[in-house]
Scaffold this motif. Structure first.
Motif, PDB file in Angstrom:
ATOM      1  N   ILE A   1     -46.756  34.481   6.083  1.00 16.09           N
ATOM      2  CA  ILE A   1     -47.886  33.664   5.637  1.00 16.09           C
ATOM      3  C   ILE A   1     -47.407  32.337   5.060  1.00 16.09           C
ATOM      4  O   ILE A   1     -47.887  31.264   5.429  1.00 16.09           O
ATOM      5  CB  ILE A   1     -48.736  34.436   4.600  1.00 16.09           C
ATOM      6  CG1 ILE A   1     -49.467  35.591   5.278  1.00 16.09           C
ATOM      7  CG2 ILE A   1     -49.716  33.500   3.894  1.00 16.09           C
ATOM      8  CD1 ILE A   1     -50.130  36.545   4.311  1.00 16.09           C
ATOM      9  N   PHE A   2     -46.453  32.397   4.132  1.00 17.75           N
ATOM     10  CA  PHE A   2     -46.035  31.172   3.457  1.00 17.75           C
ATOM     11  C   PHE A   2     -45.137  30.292   4.317  1.00 17.75           C
ATOM     12  O   PHE A   2     -45.114  29.074   4.131  1.00 17.75           O
ATOM     13  CB  PHE A   2     -45.374  31.486   2.111  1.00 17.75           C
ATOM     14  CG  PHE A   2     -46.384  31.712   1.028  1.00 17.75           C
ATOM     15  CD1 PHE A   2     -47.090  30.657   0.490  1.00 17.75           C
ATOM     16  CD2 PHE A   2     -46.640  32.984   0.548  1.00 17.75           C
ATOM     17  CE1 PHE A   2     -48.038  30.852  -0.502  1.00 17.75           C
ATOM     18  CE2 PHE A   2     -47.581  33.196  -0.441  1.00 17.75           C
ATOM     19  CZ  PHE A   2     -48.287  32.126  -0.967  1.00 17.75           C
ATOM     20  N   ALA A   3     -44.405  30.870   5.266  1.00 16.80           N
ATOM     21  CA  ALA A   3     -43.631  30.025   6.187  1.00 16.80           C
ATOM     22  C   ALA A   3     -44.581  29.172   7.020  1.00 16.80           C
ATOM     23  O   ALA A   3     -44.388  27.962   7.176  1.00 16.80           O
ATOM     24  CB  ALA A   3     -42.749  30.890   7.084  1.00 16.80           C
TER      25      ALA A   3
ATOM     26  N   VAL B   1     -43.618  21.495  -1.531  1.00 22.30           N
ATOM     27  CA  VAL B   1     -42.821  22.071  -2.620  1.00 22.30           C
ATOM     28  C   VAL B   1     -43.659  23.082  -3.402  1.00 22.30           C
ATOM     29  O   VAL B   1     -43.159  24.138  -3.808  1.00 22.30           O
ATOM     30  CB  VAL B   1     -42.275  20.951  -3.539  1.00 22.30           C
ATOM     31  CG1 VAL B   1     -41.555  21.527  -4.745  1.00 22.30           C
ATOM     32  CG2 VAL B   1     -41.366  20.025  -2.755  1.00 22.30           C
ATOM     33  N   VAL B   2     -44.942  22.796  -3.581  1.00 23.66           N
ATOM     34  CA  VAL B   2     -45.851  23.722  -4.264  1.00 23.66           C
ATOM     35  C   VAL B   2     -45.960  25.021  -3.465  1.00 23.66           C
ATOM     36  O   VAL B   2     -45.914  26.122  -4.027  1.00 23.66           O
ATOM     37  CB  VAL B   2     -47.238  23.077  -4.475  1.00 23.66           C
ATOM     38  CG1 VAL B   2     -48.244  24.093  -4.964  1.00 23.66           C
ATOM     39  CG2 VAL B   2     -47.131  21.911  -5.444  1.00 23.66           C
ATOM     40  N   PHE B   3     -46.073  24.916  -2.137  1.00 24.40           N
ATOM     41  CA  PHE B   3     -46.151  26.118  -1.306  1.00 24.40           C
ATOM     42  C   PHE B   3     -44.865  26.936  -1.385  1.00 24.40           C
ATOM     43  O   PHE B   3     -44.915  28.166  -1.431  1.00 24.40           O
ATOM     44  CB  PHE B   3     -46.462  25.749   0.153  1.00 24.40           C
ATOM     45  CG  PHE B   3     -47.914  25.534   0.408  1.00 24.40           C
ATOM     46  CD1 PHE B   3     -48.742  26.603   0.704  1.00 24.40           C
ATOM     47  CD2 PHE B   3     -48.467  24.273   0.340  1.00 24.40           C
ATOM     48  CE1 PHE B   3     -50.097  26.418   0.927  1.00 24.40           C
ATOM     49  CE2 PHE B   3     -49.813  24.064   0.561  1.00 24.40           C
ATOM     50  CZ  PHE B   3     -50.628  25.150   0.857  1.00 24.40           C
ATOM     51  N   VAL B   4     -43.726  26.276  -1.415  1.00 24.37           N
ATOM     52  CA  VAL B   4     -42.458  27.005  -1.544  1.00 24.37           C
ATOM     53  C   VAL B   4     -42.395  27.711  -2.893  1.00 24.37           C
ATOM     54  O   VAL B   4     -41.955  28.863  -2.986  1.00 24.37           O
ATOM     55  CB  VAL B   4     -41.251  26.062  -1.342  1.00 24.37           C
ATOM     56  CG1 VAL B   4     -39.948  26.740  -1.709  1.00 24.37           C
ATOM     57  CG2 VAL B   4     -41.203  25.573   0.106  1.00 24.37           C
ATOM     58  N   GLY B   5     -42.862  27.055  -3.951  1.00 26.80           N
ATOM     59  CA  GLY B   5     -42.892  27.686  -5.274  1.00 26.80           C
ATOM     60  C   GLY B   5     -43.788  28.906  -5.302  1.00 26.80           C
ATOM     61  O   GLY B   5     -43.421  29.961  -5.841  1.00 26.80           O
TER      62      GLY B   5
END
Length: 154
Positions: A17-19, A46-50
């Motif tokens: 999902i997050f990738a 960067v927010v999504f990676v966090g």
């Protein structure tokens, strides 16, 4: 057969999902950096990676059972309401750009602030009303069968 009300979220599912979300957010951020010339949109991926790291770390290796969208009528109403707000915002910016001729990079005008206040008020009010409205709904038949349950061989 009714859809399952819960599914198991594993770290691998969060990764998929997050990738995908990070790649999409990177593309959108690159588009807006190109469109506006400002680099402030670089923070979006960067927010999504966090968030990805947070969800991955907080999920046990065996996974965790979560409620599906179909299993929660309140979520369906919330997503519908937020979809209407998104449509409202898209129509506003299309009208502002193509009919009124304002540049996307141009300075804010008084009616932009009115739109912002009206949209935040409508979003907050609608989200606040969804819970009480959903509480009056008749409960449906429970189906706690997980969507990833393995069938037993006959």
């Amino acid at each position: 057969m009714s859809p399952p009300k819960t599914i198991v979220f594993t770290r691998g599912r969060w990764d998929r999902i997050f990738a995908t979300a990070t790649v999409v957010a990177s593309g959108v951020a690159a588009f807006y950096v190109h469109l506006t010339g400002g680099s402030r949109f670089v923070v979006v991926p960067v927010v999504f990676v966090g968030m990805w790291l947070y969800f991955r770390r907080s999920t046990p290796k065996s996974g965790t059972r979560v409620e599906t969208i179909e299993g929660n009528p309140t979520t369906i109403r919330l997503l519908g309401w937020l979809g209407l707000i998104l449509l409202w915002t898209t129509c506003f910016f299309a009208f502002d750009t193509f009919v009124l001729g304002n540049s996307f990079r141009g300075p804010l005008v008084w009616y932009h602030w009115v739109f912002l206040v009206a949209t935040v008020t409508a979003t907050t009010s609608g989200c606040g009303l969804i819970g009480p409205i959903s509480a009056h709904q008749e409960p449906t038949a429970d189906n706690d069968e997980p969507s990833d349950a393995r069938e037993t061989p006959s």
